[in-house]
Design a protein around this motif. Sequence first.
Motif, PDB file in Angstrom:
ATOM      1  N   ALA A  53       0.969  -1.150  -0.017  1.00 49.25           N
ATOM      2  CA  ALA A  53      -0.081   0.071   0.023  1.00 49.25           C
ATOM      3  C   ALA A  53       0.797   1.274   0.021  1.00 49.25           C
ATOM      4  CB  ALA A  53      -0.919  -0.091   1.111  1.00 49.25           C
ATOM      5  N   LYS A  64     -13.661   9.959  -5.915  1.00 48.45           N
ATOM      6  CA  LYS A  64     -12.041   9.453  -5.689  1.00 48.45           C
ATOM      7  C   LYS A  64     -11.228  10.659  -6.527  1.00 48.45           C
ATOM      8  CE  LYS A  64     -11.336   6.265  -9.548  1.00 48.45           C
ATOM      9  NZ  LYS A  64     -10.809   4.894  -9.748  1.00 48.45           N
ATOM     10  N   LEU A 118      -7.247   4.909  -4.076  1.00 45.71           N
ATOM     11  CA  LEU A 118      -7.646   3.474  -3.773  1.00 45.71           C
ATOM     12  C   LEU A 118      -8.037   3.314  -2.224  1.00 45.71           C
ATOM     13  CD1 LEU A 118      -4.764   1.677  -5.889  1.00 45.71           C
ATOM     14  CD2 LEU A 118      -7.234   1.544  -6.228  1.00 45.71           C
ATOM     15  N   ILE A 119      -7.100   3.888  -1.342  1.00 46.66           N
ATOM     16  CA  ILE A 119      -7.513   3.991   0.146  1.00 46.66           C
ATOM     17  C   ILE A 119      -8.985   4.502   0.157  1.00 46.66           C
ATOM     18  CG2 ILE A 119      -6.959   4.769   2.219  1.00 46.66           C
ATOM     19  CD1 ILE A 119      -3.933   5.004   1.103  1.00 46.66           C
ATOM     20  N   GLU A 127     -11.421   4.832  -1.993  1.00 44.99           N
ATOM     21  CA  GLU A 127     -12.570   3.758  -2.521  1.00 44.99           C
ATOM     22  C   GLU A 127     -12.746   2.639  -1.543  1.00 44.99           C
ATOM     23  OE1 GLU A 127     -10.549   2.991  -6.292  1.00 44.99           O
ATOM     24  OE2 GLU A 127     -12.405   3.462  -7.363  1.00 44.99           O
ATOM     25  N   ASP A 128     -11.667   2.087  -0.845  1.00 41.61           N
ATOM     26  CA  ASP A 128     -11.814   0.896   0.011  1.00 41.61           C
ATOM     27  C   ASP A 128     -12.610   1.593   1.193  1.00 41.61           C
ATOM     28  OD1 ASP A 128     -10.421  -0.498  -1.527  1.00 41.61           O
ATOM     29  OD2 ASP A 128      -8.341  -0.306  -0.529  1.00 41.61           O
ATOM     30  N   LEU A 129     -12.339   2.633   1.649  1.00 48.20           N
ATOM     31  CA  LEU A 129     -13.236   3.298   2.582  1.00 48.20           C
ATOM     32  C   LEU A 129     -14.694   3.470   2.534  1.00 48.20           C
ATOM     33  CD1 LEU A 129     -10.830   5.962   4.152  1.00 48.20           C
ATOM     34  CD2 LEU A 129     -11.570   3.669   5.427  1.00 48.20           C
ATOM     35  N   ARG A 131     -16.346   1.657   0.203  1.00 40.45           N
ATOM     36  CA  ARG A 131     -17.005   0.120   0.104  1.00 40.45           C
ATOM     37  C   ARG A 131     -17.275  -0.076   1.612  1.00 40.45           C
ATOM     38  NH1 ARG A 131     -13.563  -0.210  -4.303  1.00 40.45           N
ATOM     39  NH2 ARG A 131     -11.709  -1.116  -3.172  1.00 40.45           N
ATOM     40  N   GLU A 132     -16.120   0.021   2.319  1.00 41.16           N
ATOM     41  CA  GLU A 132     -16.286  -0.388   3.764  1.00 41.16           C
ATOM     42  C   GLU A 132     -17.707   0.250   4.515  1.00 41.16           C
ATOM     43  OE1 GLU A 132     -13.577   0.019   7.750  1.00 41.16           O
ATOM     44  OE2 GLU A 132     -12.858   0.146   6.066  1.00 41.16           O
ATOM     45  N   TRP A 171     -13.946   4.824  11.419  1.00 43.33           N
ATOM     46  CA  TRP A 171     -14.048   4.982   9.857  1.00 43.33           C
ATOM     47  C   TRP A 171     -14.152   6.448   9.584  1.00 43.33           C
ATOM     48  CZ3 TRP A 171     -17.425   7.537   6.817  1.00 43.33           C
ATOM     49  CH2 TRP A 171     -17.323   7.251   5.398  1.00 43.33           C
TER      50      TRP A 171
END
Length: 780
Positions: free
Chosen positions: A199, A329, A338-339, A341-343, A345-346, A393
């Motif tokens: 990462a 994003k 990318l970080i 986007e992951d957040l 989705r989470e 979060w």
Amino acid sequence: MIKRIQYIKNFGVYKNYRHSGTLPDFNNKNMIYGWNYSGKTTLSRLFSFMENKKTNSEEFPDIEFEIILEDGTKINHSNIDSFPFNVRVFNSDFIKDNLRFDSDDKKMKGITFDIGKNAHLRPLIVANEEYIAKARLKITDNSVFINRFNEFSASKFTNQARIIKNDHFNSLIEFNKGHLERLIGTKEEVLNNIILDQAILIKIKADSISKNDKDKIDIEEYANKLNDLIQKVSDFISKEPKAATQEEILDDDSDLYNWVRTGVRLHESKHLENCAFCKSDLIPERVMNLNTYFSNEAAVLKDESVELINKINAEIEYFEKIDIRNKSKNDLNESLQLIFEDLVREYSTVCKEYCSVLNQLKSIIEDKLTNSLFVTKTLPEMNTEVESILSKWITDVKKVFEEHNQIVENFKSNQDSARDSYKKHLVSKYLIDENYFEFKRKKEIEEKYHQIFNARILAKEIENKEYSDQLQSITAGKGELNMFIKMFLKREDIKIDVTYDNHFVLKRGDIIAKNLSEGEKTAIAFSHFMVMLDSLFESGKLLETIVFFDDPISSLDANHIAQITSLINSFFFRKGIDPDNPAKVIDCFLQLFVSTHNFEFYSFLRDANNIKRKKKIPTEQGTREVSACNSFFIKKVAIDSSIIEKMPSSLASYKSEYIYLFSLIYNFFESDCSIQNPNYILMPNAVRRFLEIYTLIKLPGNKGEIDSRIVELVGDVNELKILHHFSHFTSFEKATRHDELILRLPEVIADVFTLLGNDMTHYESLCTAINKTVFIVENS
């Protein structure tokens, strides 16, 4: 200085020696007396361990010891490498290690030998020549890794630099072979440059090639109210209202309850006299009863429930529509997309679980209204972990926004730092993948071989001259050696000379010695030792050195004892060292130890003016003089066990070992030769030594063994059983074995007194010397 030896275990005769507690500590000067094989040389080897700062683990694998220094520091078998003082030891091991003899030299017609460094250097020269011969055969084959390593600089680095510039940095930077080579550090530095976290690596690469086309993002505060809502619901369901009036249909149906409550208020506010639903007349008593019903505690609680549910619904709606999710994003720096986007989705999972707990709170309120309005309830266990998950979060998202804002604000410096890290990573990974450091290590080994062996091969004559010069520099010290030999032996005719090939040779007058006596060997080795100490003195290091002499008069006759005493007494105590007081005698050592088995040497040295000279110590009143020399006695207490004790006052008070031995024998016989006598184990040696001195006093011209002198003294050999005992008792090795002799000590000692009875004048004088009466022993 060394204060004391606390204990010694598993070391020769010191099987389990421990400091008695009453034994005096070591002083500046220390005399150690003990008979042969009592443990003096073993003790000197302990000092050799301190000199070498390591033990002989091969010969003594289980040795244990502890030495206490003057400042309280404890040195033992585990930390002896930290022993803080210089030590020099003269003992039989020193003689063996520093005096090496060659075979008879036919040209010189005598025995040649090496001293000190020569004894070690000459074999090394031969070994080096053999090594060089083998190296000649290997050197042509030891170039494989040099050639392979040179390929890096010749072509590999150029190709890799092009790949880094074009493929990894999209040709945005200038990067060539020179740039790459400047990034090569040590292997440890290279390993530290490699980025293992994927990462972080993705982010650094993105930062390296990104453009500064983003705006800063406003960061809002996002606070959740779960804990507050949980507390409010808990308080709500714990309430137990009192029912003033009852309306069962309204109590049991919350919908009707809300409909009627609203209707009553509407009719009153609009001043209606008929029911707006059924047009019937409104009965004032009924309206009054309903108002009373709605104003009681239960009604208030129901109103509170509506407010609570509204707050919970607002919390659900807030986090279902939170504006963080509306960010794209593309609003963020490439390294953070990318970080983010992951957040995003989470969040669906995080929000779902959070709202699930909120809905559970609503259900609890509704259950209270429907089933237990007038009963106190306890809130069931809630999943409060969702609050910390949501908070984390939110914190992670804000951190991404903050990092984005920092990147936008510090874009140039951040990008330069990222590019620097990325270049180091790419170069370091390439070096590791290509085994660069292994090739470098092997290349350097080959280069070392080339440097060493080419230099030796090309300059063999120069190298041989260097070694020859070293030998000559050592043999040039023959003048100092001869000076000490002269002082040692008090003879002009014994001297050392140097041969054509830089060996030493001993001359007696002008004649080369064809053999050397043990005394001459001792004299040569001792002189070499003193030359070493003199060198330490010249360099100013002798005053910081602990010196240990173990029997320096071994194998020398009595004529040389005084000379050795004089040499020690003068060498180690000198004037002219203290510039403020040139007449002051200074101890030229840190601490001095002398051990011996020769009582005469012990007496001479003990009484030497510089040895017995006292030292001054400060007191509150000024200074006072105290002894600077302590005497110790090494005593065997079992066949294989010795101890160190204070010199017995009886022995210290005698000027003669002979009188001391007689006192031991007399006291032992007086105690009926009891096995409990503390000197029991010493008696065989004491008897033998006493008879040796006695018979030599009586018959100085008889050079034979004890038994032959006894025969000459007694005449009728059948008169004494002692002759039988000593006919097999002519070596000390036999004396140290506790065989039948120690079992027959009473009759052996009785024979000693019978023998003395033949010379009553001498016998009576001995008894007078020790303040005892004469024993008359009947011979059976």
